[in-house]
Design a protein around this motif. Structure first.
Motif, PDB file in Angstrom:
ATOM      1  N   PHE A  73       0.836  -1.201   0.000  1.00  0.00           N
ATOM      2  CA  PHE A  73       0.000   0.000   0.000  1.00  0.00           C
ATOM      3  C   PHE A  73       0.871   1.252   0.000  1.00  0.00           C
ATOM      4  O   PHE A  73       1.994   1.254   0.514  1.00  0.00           O
ATOM      5  CB  PHE A  73      -0.924  -0.008   1.218  1.00  0.00           C
ATOM      6  N   PRO A  74       0.366   2.359  -0.585  1.00  0.00           N
ATOM      7  CA  PRO A  74       1.175   3.562  -0.757  1.00  0.00           C
ATOM      8  C   PRO A  74       1.425   4.290   0.560  1.00  0.00           C
ATOM      9  O   PRO A  74       0.609   4.200   1.488  1.00  0.00           O
ATOM     10  CB  PRO A  74       0.355   4.414  -1.710  1.00  0.00           C
ATOM     11  N   VAL A 133       1.989   7.787   2.962  1.00  0.00           N
ATOM     12  CA  VAL A 133       1.452   9.140   3.086  1.00  0.00           C
ATOM     13  C   VAL A 133       2.527   9.992   3.754  1.00  0.00           C
ATOM     14  O   VAL A 133       3.096   9.584   4.767  1.00  0.00           O
ATOM     15  CB  VAL A 133       0.162   9.153   3.915  1.00  0.00           C
ATOM     16  N   ARG A 169       2.677   4.598   6.811  1.00  0.00           N
ATOM     17  CA  ARG A 169       2.217   3.498   5.968  1.00  0.00           C
ATOM     18  C   ARG A 169       1.602   2.418   6.855  1.00  0.00           C
ATOM     19  O   ARG A 169       2.051   2.171   7.974  1.00  0.00           O
ATOM     20  CB  ARG A 169       3.380   2.918   5.168  1.00  0.00           C
ATOM     21  N   HIS A 170       0.554   1.775   6.304  1.00  0.00           N
ATOM     22  CA  HIS A 170      -0.065   0.627   6.962  1.00  0.00           C
ATOM     23  C   HIS A 170       0.185  -0.594   6.094  1.00  0.00           C
ATOM     24  O   HIS A 170       0.091  -0.525   4.866  1.00  0.00           O
ATOM     25  CB  HIS A 170      -1.563   0.851   7.163  1.00  0.00           C
ATOM     26  N   ARG A 215      -3.647  -1.890   4.562  1.00  0.00           N
ATOM     27  CA  ARG A 215      -4.667  -1.049   3.957  1.00  0.00           C
ATOM     28  C   ARG A 215      -4.095   0.316   3.642  1.00  0.00           C
ATOM     29  O   ARG A 215      -3.006   0.670   4.096  1.00  0.00           O
ATOM     30  CB  ARG A 215      -5.878  -0.903   4.876  1.00  0.00           C
ATOM     31  N   THR A 216      -4.862   1.108   2.876  1.00  0.00           N
ATOM     32  CA  THR A 216      -4.478   2.476   2.545  1.00  0.00           C
ATOM     33  C   THR A 216      -4.920   3.407   3.664  1.00  0.00           C
ATOM     34  O   THR A 216      -6.060   3.343   4.128  1.00  0.00           O
ATOM     35  CB  THR A 216      -5.123   2.903   1.223  1.00  0.00           C
ATOM     36  N   LYS A 219      -5.997   6.822   5.632  1.00  0.00           N
ATOM     37  CA  LYS A 219      -6.818   7.996   5.376  1.00  0.00           C
ATOM     38  C   LYS A 219      -6.142   9.232   5.939  1.00  0.00           C
ATOM     39  O   LYS A 219      -5.379   9.154   6.911  1.00  0.00           O
ATOM     40  CB  LYS A 219      -8.196   7.816   6.017  1.00  0.00           C
TER      41      LYS A 219
END
Length: 797
Positions: free
Chosen positions: A709-710, A712, A767-768, A771-772, A774
Motif C-alpha cells: 500500500f502507498p 502518506v 504506511r499501513h 490497507r491504505t 486515510k
C-alpha cells in the motif's frame, strides 16, 4: 646466503659455471641476486721468493730485498715489515698493480733505494685484518704463480636470495641438495674422522630443560687441551669470502659449521661454567652481558642457557661474555641445540639483536642434523687446536623428531598445476628431495625429511614437483574455476571482506588510495600524533620514511597535496590499510590494526553542466560512513561530538555502534591542512575495520515483504535552539514507536545569521501494511508527534 662455488663442489661434482648454477637455482625458486668475485682485486698478485734480505743503509727498520717473482729477472723491493727474512715465499704486487684499497704500485725510491713492487700483508691483500707483518706463504709455493691459485681461494661467490620458508637452504649443504636435485648429481658429505678418548662424559655435565615446548634438543661435547690461536689460512680465507670475520680457531669452527651445515653452535669455556646447564626462561628484569659487551635487561619471555650462578647465554641469539673462550681457555663445552623458533624470534626482535644463529633458529634447523654437526665441529676443533675430544655426548631430547607423513594425490597435482606429470617423475622427484614414498593407490604417503620444515601439506608437495618440472614451462592458460555450493556456508576470509569493501567504495564513486606503510616522524609530529607507541625504522630509505604509520591521515593528506598540485578541484578518496603500534606482548613487537579511511575535499560534483557548484561538507562525509555501515548491515550508528581535543580533527565526531566507538570523523584543522596546500575544508574519517568486520559477522539480516500500500507524507517544521541537535529530535520521534510512522527524515535546515534558534524541517512517512491510510488518521498521528515535541523538547512549531 653467500655460496662459494669451490665449497659447493666439496659436496656435489658440479662442473658448470657459476652463472649456469645461479640461473638453474633461480628457476627452482632460489634467486641469484649477485655473482661476486671477492678476490678479483688481487688476481694479479704473484708468489715471490726472497733471495736476499739486507738492512736498508739509511733506515733502522727497512730492509732491501732481492725477490724472484718469476718475471725473468730479480726485483729489488724495499720492505718495512719486521718479519721479512731471506728464503721466504711471499705475495708480491708488481709495478702497475692496483691494490684492494685503491693504492697503485709504482716504481719508487725509498730513502734513496729504488723499489720495484711491494711485499704484502694479509690486510693489504684484503684477506684478514692482520697487519703485524708480511704474509708468509708455504715453502712449496711455486714462484711466479698467482696467489689466488696457490691459496686455492674461493674466487666465485653466489649471493642467493632465500625465501623465509626455505631455512634448509641457509647452508652449503642445503644449496648442495638443491644443486644435486637440479642437475641429477650425487650428494656426499665431507668426512673427518672423529677420534674420541678418555672416559665417557655422558652425565658429567648435567643438562635440564625446564620447558620441553621451548627446547626440543640440547646436546654438547667436551674438547680438552685446546690452544686458542688463528685458524688455518685456508679456513680464514674461506670464511672471509662468504662474509664472516675470522676470530680464532674455536670461534671459527662454529661459524664454519654454521655456513657449511646450517647448524648454529656455541662454545663455552667449561672452566667458567658453575655446575650443570639448565635451559629455562630468564628472570624478569635480570641483567646479562652478551659477547658484544652490551648489558641487556631480560624479560621472562626470553629463553636462556643457565648455570648455577645465572644466565650464561641468550638461547639461539648470542652467548655471554663471562663464559666466552679466551686465549687462556683450554677446555671447551661445545653446544648444539634446537629451540622453539617463535621464542628466538621474539627475543631477537625485542632486543634488536639479530645474528646468523638467530636468523636460522627463527626459521628452523634440522633436528636430526644437530648431532652430526656437533660431531663434525668437535673433529674440526680438535684438528685446528691440537685438542682431544672426550668420549660420549651430553644430551637431553624431550621432543624427539617425528617425521610428518603427508598424503599426495598425483591426479590432484596434475589438476592444480595444469600439466600431466608421470607417476615415475613424481617418485623420482621425491626421492631426490629425500622424501620416502609409499606409492600405493590413488593417494600416496610421503614422509618429509627433518630439514624441510616447509613441507606440511599436500599443496607443498605439489609445489615441489611443480618447481622441479619447471614452473616456467607451464603454459599460461587461464584455468576453469569451479566453486561448490558447499563453500557458500564457509566464513568469509579477511581478504574477501576487504575486497568486498573495496568494491563498495569504487561503486560509490570513491577513488582508492594505496600508500606505503612508512611515513616520516615529522609527518606524525605535524598532526600532533603521540610519540608513545611509534615504531621507528632502523635503516630507513629516507628521512620521509623513518617510521611506521599509526594513522592513515598522513598518507591521505600527502595524496591530497599531490592531487592539488595536479590541479584537481575535488577529491574523494578511500584507503584500506594497516596501522602499527608498538606492542611488547606480540611476537613481532608490533600490533597491526585494519583501518578504512576517507578523505573529501573541494567540489562536490564535477565541473560540467548541469552540475551545480558546491563544496563537500560534513554531511557528505557522514553520509559515506552511514552508507558503509548500512552496506555491512550494521545498525545503531551514533554520532557524538568529541569531549576531548583530537590531534588533527576540529571539530571531531566520535562514531559509535551500540555505544562502542568504532572511529572518528571531522574536519582537518585548517592550520594543518594548509601545510598540504588545501585552500578549502578537508574532511576526513578513520574507522576500525577489524571492529566493523566483527560487527558485520554478528549482524543478523532479516527479510520482510515489500510494501503493497502507498505511503502518506507529512512535513513538520520546528523552531529549536541552536544547541539542540537534529539527531536528538530524530531519536525522540523514533522512540515514540508509533505504529503508523515508518520513517522520519531531515529535509531542510534554515539557520539565520547570529540567531540563537534555527528552523528544522522533517518529513514524516506513514504506511499501513494491510490497507491504505486515510488523511484524517495520518493528521491525527502528526498532531500527536507535534504535541509531544513541544511538551518534551525545547522547541515550538
Amino acid at each position: 646466503m653467500l655460496l662459494s662455488l669451490k665449497w659447493l663442489r666439496e659436496f656435489v661434482p658440479f662442473e658448470g659455471s657459476a652463472q649456469e648454477l645461479g640461473d638453474r637455482l633461480t628457476m627452482l625458486g632460489l634467486e641469484l641476486e649477485e655473482l661476486a668475485h671477492p678476490y678479483e682485486a688481487i688476481s694479479s698478485i704473484v708468489v715471490g721468493h726472497i733471495i736476499t734480505c739486507e738492512q736498508h743503509p739509511d733506515s733502522d727498520h727497512m730492509h732491501v730485498c732481492t725477490v724472484d717473482a718469476g718475471q725473468g729477472e730479480l726485483l729489488t723491493i724495499v720492505c718495512g715489515a719486521p718479519n721479512v727474512a731471506q728464503g721466504q715465499k711471499v705475495p708480491v704486487a708488481l709495478v702497475g698493480t692496483t691494490m684492494p684499497g685503491g693504492l697503485q704500485i709504482k716504481k719508487a725510491k725509498l730513502r734513496g733505494v729504488p723499489s720495484f713492487g711491494m711485499i704484502c700483508s694479509e690486510r693489504e691483500l684484503g684477506l684478514t685484518e692482520d697487519h703485524s707483518g708480511i704474509m708468509v706463504l708455504p715453502a712449496e709455493s711455486p714462484v711466479g704463480a698467482r696467489l689466488v691459485d696457490v691459496l686455492d681461494l674461493d674466487t666465485e661467490v653466489l649471493e642467493i636470495g632465500i625465501t623465509p620458508n626455505r631455512a634448509d637452504c641457509l647452508s652449503v649443504l642445503g644449496l648442495a641438495r638443491e644443486t644435486a636435485l637440479a642437475f641429477n648429481l650425487p650428494l656426499s658429505l665431507p668426512s673427518l674422522p672423529l677420534v674420541e678418548c678418555g672416559a665417557d662424559i655422558a652425565g658429567s655435565v648435567p643438562l635440564t630443560i625446564a620447558d620441553p615446548e621451548l627446547c626440543w634438543l640440547y646436546s654438547g661435547r667436551i674438547i680438552e687441551n685446546v690452544h686458542v690461536q688463528p685458524s688455518p689460512m685456508r679456513v680464514r680465507h674461506r670464511l672471509h669470502a662468504v662474509g664472516v670475520r675470522p676470530i680464532s680457531n674455536i670461534v671459527d669452527v662454529t661459524n664454519y659449521i654454521l655456513m657449511e651445515l646450517g647448524q648454529p653452535l656455541h662454545s663455552f669455556d667449561l672452566a667458567k661454567l658453575a655446575g650443570g646447564i639448565t635451559v629455562a626462561p630468564a628472570v624478569e628484569g635480570e641483567k646479562f652481558i652478551t659477547l658484544d659487551e652490551q648489558e641487556r635487561v631480560l624479560h621472562a619471555s626470553d629463553l636462556t642457557i643457565r648455570d648455577q650462578r645465572g644466565a650464561v647465554a641468550l638461547a639461539g641469539v648470542m652467548g655471554g661474555l663471562a663464559t666466552s673462550m679466551t686465549a687462556e681457555s683450554t677446555t671447551v663445552f661445545l653446544e648444539s641445540a634446537l629451540f622453539k623458533p617463535a621464542i628466538i624470534r621474539k627475543t631477537s626482535r625485542r632486543l634488536g639483536l639479530s645474528s646468523e644463529s638467530s636468523y636460522r633458529f627463527e626459521r628452523g634447523v634440522d633436528q636430526l642434523g644437530c648431532l652430526r654437526s656437533l660431531d663434525r665441529a668437535a673433529a674440526l676443533m680438535a684438528a685446528w687446536s691440537g685438542g682431544s675430544v672426550r668420549k660420549g655426548v651430553c644430551k637431553v631430547e624431550p621432543k624427539p623428531f617425528v617425521a610428518p607423513v603427508i598424503p599426495f594425490r598425483p591426479a590432484r597435482a596434475n589438476a592444480l598445476l595444469g600439466v600431466e606429470l608421470t607417476e615415475e617423475f613424481s617418485q623420482q622427484t621425491f626421492a631426490a628431495l629425500g622424501c620416502p614414498v609409499q606409492a600405493e593407490g590413488d593417494t600416496w604417503q610421503v614422509t618429509a625429511p627433518s630439514w624441510r620444515y616447509d613441507l606440511s601439506r599436500e599443496a607443498d608437495l605439489i609445489e615441489e614437483v611443480g618447481r622441479v618440472h619447471g614452473l616456467d614451462t607451464i603454459a599460461p592458460v587461464l584455468p576453469q574455476l569451479q566453486r561448490s555450493l558447499d563453500d557458500a556456508a564457509l566464513p568469509e576470509s579477511p581478504f574477501s571482506f576487504w575486497m568486498r569493501v573495496k568494491r563498495w567504495g569504487k561503486g560509490l564513486g570513491l577513488n582508492e588510495a594505496v600508500n606505503y606503510s612508512f611515513v616520516g616522524h615529522k609527518d606524525l609530529d605535524h598532526l600532533h600524533l603521540p610519540q608513545e607507541g611509534r615504531i621507528s625504522i632502523m635503516n630507513p630509505l629516507s628521512a620521509e620514511q623513518d617510521a611506521l604509520r599509526t594513522a592513515l591521515a598522513p598518507g591521505l593528506l600527502q595524496n591530497l597535496r599531490t592531487n592539488i598540485a595536479q590541479g584537481a578541484a575535488g577529491l574523494r578518496l578511500f584507503e584500506l590499510a594497516h596501522v602499527f603500534t608498538a606492542d611488547a606482548s606480540s611476537d613481532t613487537t608490533a600490533k597491526e590494526t585494519s583501518i578504512i579511511g576517507f578523505l573529501l575535499y573541494g567540489s562536490r560534483y564535477d565541473s560540467a553542466w548541469p552540475q551545480q557548484e558546491a563544496d563537500v561538507d560534513y554531511t557528505d562525509l557522514k553520509g559515506i560512513v552511514e552508507h558503509l555501515l548500512a552496506f555491512l548491515h550494521i545498525g545503531g550508528m551514533q554520532c557524538q561530538l568529541a569531549s576531548e581535543p583530537h590531534p588533527y580533527l576540529l571539530p571531531c565526531v566520535n562514531v559509535l555502534v551500540g555505544g562502542q566507538p568504532v572511529g572518528v570523523m571531522g574536519r582537518v584543522r585548517p592550520d594543518m591542512a594548509d601545510a598540504f596546500h588545501a585552500r578549502k575544508d578537508v574532511w576526513l574519517a578513520e574507522l576500525n575495520l577489524d571492529m566493523l568486520c566483527t560487527l558485520h559477522r554478528a549482524a543478523s539480516v532479516h527479510f520482510s515483504a515489500l510494501p503493497v500500500f502507498p505511503p502518506v507524507r507529512r512535513d513538520i517544521t520546528v523552531i529549536a535552539p541552536a544547541t539542540l541537535s537534529v539527531q536528538a529530535v530524530l531519536d525522540y520521534v523514533t522512540a515514540l514507536k508509533l505504529p503508523l510512522l515508518e520513517k522520519i527524515n531531515l529535509i531542510d535546515l534554515f539557520e539565520p545569521e547570529q540567531a540563537e534558534e534555527r528552523n528544522i524541517t522533517f518529513r514524516l512517512i506513514f504506511r499501513h501494511a494491510e490497507r491504505t491510510l486515510k488523511d484524517a488518521e495520518v493528521d491525527k498521528v502528526r498532531e500527536k508527534i507535534a504535541a509531544a515535541l513541544v511538551k518534551d523538547l525545547p522547541v515550538h512549531l
